[in-house]
Design an enzyme around this catalytic site. Sequence first.
Site, PDB file in Angstrom:
ATOM      1  N   GLY A   1       0.735  -1.263   0.000  1.00  0.00           N
ATOM      2  CA  GLY A   1       0.000   0.000   0.000  1.00  0.00           C
ATOM      3  C   GLY A   1       0.761   1.308   0.000  1.00  0.00           C
ATOM      4  O   GLY A   1       0.127   2.353  -0.108  1.00  0.00           O
TER       5      GLY A   1
ATOM      6  N   GLY B   1       2.866   2.575  -2.268  1.00  0.00           N
ATOM      7  CA  GLY B   1       3.359   3.025  -3.576  1.00  0.00           C
ATOM      8  C   GLY B   1       2.734   4.317  -4.074  1.00  0.00           C
ATOM      9  O   GLY B   1       1.601   4.665  -3.733  1.00  0.00           O
TER      10      GLY B   1
ATOM     11  N   CYS C   1      -0.416   3.607  -6.063  1.00  0.00           N
ATOM     12  CA  CYS C   1      -1.145   2.490  -5.473  1.00  0.00           C
ATOM     13  C   CYS C   1      -2.363   3.024  -4.735  1.00  0.00           C
ATOM     14  O   CYS C   1      -2.281   4.043  -4.059  1.00  0.00           O
ATOM     15  CB  CYS C   1      -0.194   1.817  -4.495  1.00  0.00           C
TER      16      CYS C   1
END
Length: 349
Positions: A181, A183, A186
């Site tokens: 999570g 990124g 993301c």
Amino acid sequence: MRIEEDMKLGFKDVLIRPKRSTLKSRSEVDLIRSFIFKYSNYSWSGIPIIASNMDTIGTFKMAISLSKFRILTAIHKYYSFNEWKNFINQSSKETLEHVIVSIGTSDVDFFKVQKIFSLSSALKYICIDVANGYSEHFVDFLKKIRNIFPDKIICAGNVVTGEMVEELILSGADIVKVGIGPGSVCTTRVKTGVGYPQLSAIIECSDAAHGLNGQIISDGGCVVSGDIAKAFGGGSDFVMLGGMLAGHYECSGKIIEEDSKKFMLFYGMSSDSAMKIYSGEIRGYRASEGKRVKLPFRGNVDATVRDILGGIRSSCTYVGAQKLKELTKRTTFIKVNEQENCIFNNFTY
Ligand code: 5GP
């Protein structure tokens, strides 16, 4: 239901405390690290930064540029066998030693990776990469790959908790990739409510890995070179970068021109864009967990890499670490509520 009360930390929640140092200049800092691995017989020396295996970042062109800095590139899994063959035929041993072959857990990937490795003995690294490394199928696949490649350096992920790091190492991984999570493109945390602040994940997972003679890669969430220093300071052995390397000539993103300014498209591997390219559709049961963005085109990656490495060298100087390896030992994090002074950010020229 259970609540863990201790606050988990991301990069933005801490700074590294300066320490007395005998280093006179950043040029004295050595960023090269040498590793030996739990299972693999290979050793490897280089700068332990990895270009992400996203299809726009982990390209052959990126590997050619980054290998000159002794930085690794995780090549994405969408190149065909023939493209691999051409690349390997044209590449130096030095380039190939800085390449990681990424695969998913499909049968197609299982056979393709064996064919790719039969082309050159200079290839050392395999990365088995799935968004959610907590599945039994993933662990079984890892064991299968370890059986076939007893001597290769195997990375597997992604996970964010110590007990799963241990399970992956005991199932054959030399290195575990950590991050769910964080990124830049993301949206997993928003879509699913699942995740783990990256710095705490690094601290907890590196502790678990090092206890078993394994290593970790911190994957995602670095937006400035200070974050990379914090990742190393927190115990990460390798740091993987996507967004920080995006928007360059070496990337495969589409270039567009608007008002005579060049931009490059960048998207998450679980975004609707990526799903359309690789599966031709967004499957009915899946929601996109990635963004697509349009970034200013930045030219060659070299200048960006020099800037990143200069930043990390400077971090090492501030805490008196002559070698990157010493950074963790010399890091004391302080929890903070402020980071950068942004007052003139809209006035840069
Ligand atoms: P960055 O360095 O850009 O912050 O993070 C890069 C990492 O984000 C990648 O290496 C990968 O692990 C993760 N990532 C890439 N695309 C997606 C996506 O579409 N969804 C999610 N959840 N993670 C992604």
